[in-house]
Structure formats: structure tokens, C-alpha cells
Enzyme design. Structure first.
Site, PDB file in Angstrom:
ATOM      1  CG  ASP A   1      -1.833  -4.849   2.836  1.00 29.34           C
ATOM      2  OD1 ASP A   1      -2.536  -5.492   2.048  1.00 29.34           O
ATOM      3  OD2 ASP A   1      -1.877  -5.003   4.083  1.00 29.34           O
TER       4      ASP A   1
ATOM      5  NE  ARG B   1      -2.858  -4.371  -2.806  1.00 25.97           N
ATOM      6  CZ  ARG B   1      -3.348  -4.992  -1.741  1.00 25.97           C
ATOM      7  NH1 ARG B   1      -2.544  -5.344  -0.746  1.00 25.97           N
ATOM      8  NH2 ARG B   1      -4.601  -5.296  -1.659  1.00 25.97           N
TER       9      ARG B   1
ATOM     10  CG  HIS C   1      -4.782 -11.138  -3.064  1.00 27.16           C
ATOM     11  ND1 HIS C   1      -4.820  -9.837  -3.518  1.00 27.16           N
ATOM     12  CD2 HIS C   1      -4.567 -11.056  -1.726  1.00 27.16           C
ATOM     13  CE1 HIS C   1      -4.627  -9.007  -2.509  1.00 27.16           C
ATOM     14  NE2 HIS C   1      -4.472  -9.724  -1.400  1.00 27.16           N
TER      15      HIS C   1
ATOM     16  CD  GLN D   1      -2.263 -10.424   9.275  1.00 24.17           C
ATOM     17  OE1 GLN D   1      -3.465 -10.496   9.516  1.00 24.17           O
ATOM     18  NE2 GLN D   1      -1.801 -10.345   8.049  1.00 24.17           N
TER      19      GLN D   1
ATOM     20  CG  ASP E   1      -3.277 -12.403   5.722  1.00 28.12           C
ATOM     21  OD1 ASP E   1      -3.872 -12.980   4.786  1.00 28.12           O
ATOM     22  OD2 ASP E   1      -3.471 -11.205   6.008  1.00 28.12           O
TER      23      ASP E   1
ATOM     24  CG  HIS F   1      -0.702  -5.821   9.701  1.00 33.19           C
ATOM     25  ND1 HIS F   1      -1.726  -5.145   9.081  1.00 33.19           N
ATOM     26  CD2 HIS F   1      -0.413  -6.853   8.873  1.00 33.19           C
ATOM     27  CE1 HIS F   1      -2.049  -5.744   7.959  1.00 33.19           C
ATOM     28  NE2 HIS F   1      -1.260  -6.788   7.788  1.00 33.19           N
TER      29      HIS F   1
ATOM     30  CD  GLU G   1      -6.206  -3.682   0.522  1.00 36.25           C
ATOM     31  OE1 GLU G   1      -5.378  -3.445   1.419  1.00 36.25           O
ATOM     32  OE2 GLU G   1      -6.950  -4.676   0.534  1.00 36.25           O
TER      33      GLU G   1
HETATM   34  C1  GLC Z   1      -5.064  -6.569   2.508  1.00 36.29           C
HETATM   35  C2  GLC Z   1      -4.726  -7.764   1.645  1.00 36.29           C
HETATM   36  C3  GLC Z   1      -5.233  -9.012   2.294  1.00 36.29           C
HETATM   37  C4  GLC Z   1      -4.623  -9.139   3.676  1.00 36.29           C
HETATM   38  C5  GLC Z   1      -4.878  -7.885   4.503  1.00 36.29           C
HETATM   39  C6  GLC Z   1      -4.058  -7.862   5.748  1.00 36.29           C
HETATM   40  O1  GLC Z   1      -6.426  -6.361   2.588  1.00 36.29           O
HETATM   41  O2  GLC Z   1      -5.267  -7.586   0.354  1.00 36.29           O
HETATM   42  O3  GLC Z   1      -4.947 -10.141   1.521  1.00 36.29           O
HETATM   43  O4  GLC Z   1      -5.157 -10.248   4.318  1.00 36.29           O
HETATM   44  O5  GLC Z   1      -4.517  -6.714   3.785  1.00 36.29           O
HETATM   45  O6  GLC Z   1      -2.715  -7.581   5.449  1.00 36.29           O
END
Ligand code: GLC
Length: 550
Positions: A208, A206, A315, A176, A68, A111, A250
């Protein structure tokens, strides 16, 4: 390690910062192996400084099998060798700080990779202390109210592991596995990891995917009170290490739920405003500000010291999770007519192709991004209007090499073309031979040079960062007008969301003692009573309203 300090302690640096998301692998390759790296990014810091970037957000830089793109971490306290070393990272911090820029990186709390030694130990032995680092079950029937996020690839949030003899829980790819935050040792391990990077001098993280840390039967397993309790603990810990460190979260949720991630100013400093993002595109498609108005009406005030992060693209796919199914269908038909352009509940295209590479449409989208609310985040390559490659799998089509010049491999790498981690864009419109940094630097009115100018103007007016927002009513639905105000300034912004010229009348009676000074090229004048004017298709104007008589 040099740390940045805020001159005026009452102004928080992130409240009027310009953020820039760097895909390190795509940015600049210093050692001709086909992958961008830390020394490569260091060489490009002056470029970012000149653009007006205050803080870089680096996608994951840690060792990872990259199922990922690095969001599957196998060692949290190291640098993926393809990117360089920890010393290179320290150099990046020093060189960035020397230029007045900050650096945050992705921290994936939810994860690990299934290749992480914790998971390898956990699956191999039920008695391992790491077994309880993950979420196991003898059935795949628990937590059935939790939705699946990667709908195109995953059928369940549970996967049976034959080595472990049990199912494990995962909200994203099955490679994951989710960490078990009910285990205090997991919580402590994450604090230790944060400390490791803060000790090196990093400016924050950031965070996640924070909504998914805990699981509880009968819930969606998102935004649980236990999750907020841990995030508050995480914030207090981070702040104790470095009071200026930033947590940018996020949480892809509705505004009322995202509000919870700010706590009482004691949780995340910033959150991306996910629901606003698709509505900017929707409003442009409809030439109607209603979708933006509606979501802003639902956007709560924030506690002191907090800030929204706004963005047009990143991204990931342009997510349509925070819209109704009818709007999602409309957005797919309008912006992603080919099935290949769609992914999960979103659209895997870059900004310029989404907006038909239309110069005025791209500019008005940036006008909104830079002035509406919060701190803007640019995605690498969008400042030159890079294209995408929807033939690549997953979200890789929006992660292709940065186009620096018209030399082989777009000036990104001296490797052989077949060694590049991904092919460069070569199509007629967006191919690197035509579209690159170097050619745009030579062209005074290119998107890049225009953005540099407008970002520099934006940086002069702190009210764009921390000012209050007041939407102005206007009979013409294609006009999006608002006032940003703080103790230093009152700013007026008027955007035309339509491709056609639009006339408007705004009631500025409240500011009748003020003069209206154009910050861009528009006309200045007194602001008493009504302000009547016409904007060209996708035109916009920024003004300062002031009582200073010169
Ligand atoms: C967040 C990231 C993404 C990733 C996901 C799992 O949403 O922006 O790119 O695949 O987390 O870690």
C-alpha cells in the site's frame, strides 16, 4: 503449509494470472453478525475458481479502528476478530492453495493507526523508544512541497497532538500517522511483520502507498531514493523467505516514476498501471484511442520478471491524479455529473454505473482489460455489474455487500438488515432483487457467464500475459488494435471504442504467411496483406495468427 510451485520455473505465475480484489467485509458473512469474514470467503472459493481467478488480493484483514476501512492498522500480526482468527486465515490459505489459487493481502508500510500501541507509546512519552517510530516537528512548516492526498478532508500533512506536544506527519487521514523510515527499527519491524505472514504461507503482499516512506526538505517527499533503497531491501528479504512471493505495488505515479519501482528487477514484481486506467474510460468517452496510445507510448519496457497490473476499478475512487486538469474536468463532467459522485481528485462510482450499464460497453472495457498489457485485476462485484450508493460517505458507496441472490440482504448475511456493516443496493436497476450472482448464473448470456467464458479463453493464451505489445496503426481513430506476441503465440486484438459500427483496415503484411483464427465468434481467414472488416458498436475480436497449416 502447502505452497504452490510453478511447474515451469521460467514462467512466473503472476505474469499470466487473473487477480481479484476481495473486500472481505463485503463478501460473505458466515456467522450472521452483518460483516463478511474469512470462513465466509472460504465458502465462496469455488465461485472464484469458476470465474477463473488465480490470485485473490484481500483488503486489510488486521485489527483496526477502521477510520480508513482497515488501512489504519492497530495490530499487524493478527486478524480483526470481526473477520475470524489466524486459524481461519490458515484455512483460507490451505483451501485456496488446494484449488490452485493464491492469496495476497494489503500491507500498509507507510503509516499505522493512531490507535497502534507504537503511536500511543510515542505520543505519551518523549523518551519512549517508540517516539522515533513517527515523524515529529515543533512546527507545521516542514516539507511544504509535499501535496495533500485526501484533499476533501485534510488541510495539512501535519497535525498537532496535544498529548505529545508536537506536530506529527501524515500523508493520509490524521488518524494515520506516518512511520519514520529513517529509524532502522521501523524498517526491521516491517521486515518482521512480513516474515510473520510469509511463515503462515501467504503468497505475497499488495504494498500500500509505497511512494511516501521517506521525507526530505525541498522535495515532494515522493519516490525518494531512500524509499527505493528500502523497498529493494524489503524485496530481498521477502524473496529469501519465499522465492515465489509477490510484491504488487500501489505507486500511483507517472509511468517514468513507476518504472523506478521495478528497479533492475530487484524491487517490486508488479505495479498497478494507474495512468492507463482513466485513459481507457477517456478513450471510450471520446471514441478515440489517442489517450491510450499516448500513455502506452510513455510506458517503458520492464526488466525481466516484472509485470504491470491493469484494472478498471478498485475499492478507491477512480483516481484522476494521473491526468491533466483539463482532462480531469472532462472526466468529471462526463462520468460524474453530480457533485456527490466526485471525491478528492476522483470519481466514487462503480464500473457498471460509469458505463451506463451498457452491456456492449462493459464487454469491450473487459476485452481491453484482459488483453492490452499486464495482468488484469477485477474488483469484487464488477463481474456481475454491481451498482454503487453515492449517498454513503467516503469510498463506502463502492464497498457495499456482494449480491449473491434475491433473498434478504442479497444472500450476503443472515443478520437483521440494520446490523449489516452497510446497506445492500436496492435501486431499480442495480438492486439485489434483480441483479445477483444466482440469477446471472441461470442466464447463459449474463455478464458473469460471459466473463467466465472469456477469462477461460484468455487463460489459454500465455501471450496475453507476458507477450510484447505492438499497437497497430489504423486510419479509424475509434479502432484500438494491437498484436501480443511471445515465443508461443502471436495474437491480434481489435476493439471498437465507439457505440457505432466501425470499418477498419489493418496492415498485416508482416504476418502474411499466417492464418488468422478467431478466438471468439468472429470469422477466421488468411492474414496476408490488409485485414479489412467492420465491427459493431463496442464490438471486439481476438485472433491467433499462426503459421500452422491444418
Ligand atoms: C491506499 C489505499 C486506500 C487508503 C490509502 C491509505 O491508497 O488504496 O484505500 O485509504 O492507501 O492507506
Amino acid at each position: 503449509m502447502k505452497k504452490l510451485s510453478t511447474n515451469n520455473p521460467r514462467r512466473l505465475w503472476y505474469q499470466d494470472a487473473i487477480f481479484y480484489e476481495v473486500n472481505l467485509r463485503a463478501f460473505y458473512d458466515s456467522n450472521a453478525d452483518g460483516h463478511g469474514d474469512l470462513p465466509g470467503l472460504i465458502r465462496k472459493l469455488d465461485y472464484l475458481r469458476e470465474l477463473g481467478v488465480d490470485c485473490m488480493w484481500l483488503m486489510p484483514i488486521y485489527p483496526s479502528p477502521r477510520n480508513d476501512d482497515g488501512y489504519d492498522i492497530s495490530d499487524y500480526c493478527n486478524i480483526d476478530p470481526v473477520f475470524g482468527t489466524l486459524d481461519d486465515f490458515k484455512d483460507l490459505l490451505d483451501e485456496s492453495h488446494r484449488r490452485g489459487m493464491r492469496v495476497i493481502t494489503d500491507l500498509v508500510l507507510n503509516h499505522t493507526s493512531d490507535q497502534h500501541p507504537w503511536f500511543q507509546a510515542a505520543r505519551a512519552d518523549r523518551r519512549s523508544p517508540y517516539r522515533d517510530f513517527y515523524v515529529w516537528s515543533d512546527t507545521d512548516q516542514k516539507y511544504r512541497d509535499a501535496r495533500i492526498i485526501f484533499t476533501d478532508t485534510e488541510e495539512s500533512n501535519w497535525t498537532f497532538d496535544p498529548v505529545a506536544g508536537q506536530y506529527f506527519w501524515h500523508r493520509f487521514y490524521k488518524s494515520q500517522p506516518d512511520l519514520n523510515y529513517d529509524n532502522p527499527e521501523v524498517q526491521q519491524a516491517m521486515l518482521d511483520i512480513a516474515k510473520f505472514w510469509l511463515d503462515l504461507g501467504i503468497d505475497g503482499f499488495r504494498v500500500d502507498a509505497p511512494p511516501y516512506l521517506f521525507e526530505r526538505e525541498g522535495t515532494s517527499c515522493e519516490n525518494l531514493p531512500e524509499t527505493h533503497a528500502f523497498l529493494k531491501k524489503f524485496r530481498a528479504f521477502v524473496e529469501a523467505q519465499n522465492p515465489e512471493a509477490l510484491l504488487l505495488s500501489e505507486a500511483n505515479q507517472w509511468p517514468e516514476e513507476v518504472r523506478e519501482y521495478f528497479g533492475d528487477g530487484d524491487e517490486m514484481h508488479m505495479n498497478f498501471h494507474f495512468p492507463l486506467m482513466p485513459r481507457i474510460f477517456q478513450s471510450l468517452a471520446l471514441a478515440d484511442r489517442a489517450p491510450i496510445d499516448e500513455i502506452l507510448a510513455r510506458t517503458p519496457d520492464l526488466p525481466p520478471g516484472c509485470q504491470w497490473a491493469t484494472f478498471l476499478r478498485c475499492h478507491d475512487e477512480l483516481t484522476l491524479e494521473m491526468v491533466t486538469s483539463e482532462v480531469r474536468q472532462f472526466m468529471w463532467e462526463f462520468y460524474a455529473p453530480q457533485p456527490r459522485m466526485r471525491l478528492n481528485r476522483g470519481i466514487r462510482r462503480r464500473l457498471a454505473p460509469l458505463l451506463d450499464n451498457h452491456p456492449a460497453r462493459l464487454r469491450v472495457a473487459h476485452s481491453i482489460l484482459l488483453t492490452l498489457i499486464g495482468s488484469p485485476t477485477l474488483y469484487y462485484g464488477d463481474e456481475i455489474g454491481m451498482g454503487d450508493n453515492i449517498q454513503l460517505e467516503d469510498r463506502n458507496g463502492v464497498r457495499t455487500p456482494m449480491q449473491w441472490d434475491d433473498s434478504p440482504n442479497a444472500g450476503f448475511s443472515a443478520a437483521r438488515a440494520e446490523q449489516l456493516y452497510a446497506p445492500v443496493i436496492v435501486d431499480e436497476t442495480y438492486g439485489y432483487q434483480r441483479l445477483n450472482v444466482s440469477s446471472q448464473e441461470r442466464e447463459p448470456d449474463s455478464l458473469l457467464n460471459w466473463l467466465r467464458r472469456i477469462i477461460h479463453i484468455r487463460r489459454l493464451y500465455t501471450a496475453f500475459g507476458d507477450g510484447t505489445l505492438c499497437l497497430l496503426s489504423c486510419e479509424n481513430p475509434a479502432i484500438l488494435a494491437y498484436i501480443r506476441h511471445n515465443s508461443n503465440q502471436t495474437l491480434l486484438v481489435v476493439n471498437n471504442l465507439s457505440s457505432q459500427p466501425q470499418s477498419f483496415r489493418l496492415n498485416l503484411a508482416r504476418w502474411s504467411e499466417h492464418t488468422r483464427a478467431a478466438l471468439l465468434d468472429g470469422e477466421s481467414g488468411p492474414s496476408h496483406g490488409d485485414f479489412q472488416s467492420t465491427l459493431p458498436g463496442y464490438g471486439f475480436q481476438w485472433y491467433e495468427l499462426s503459421t500452422n497449416v491444418s
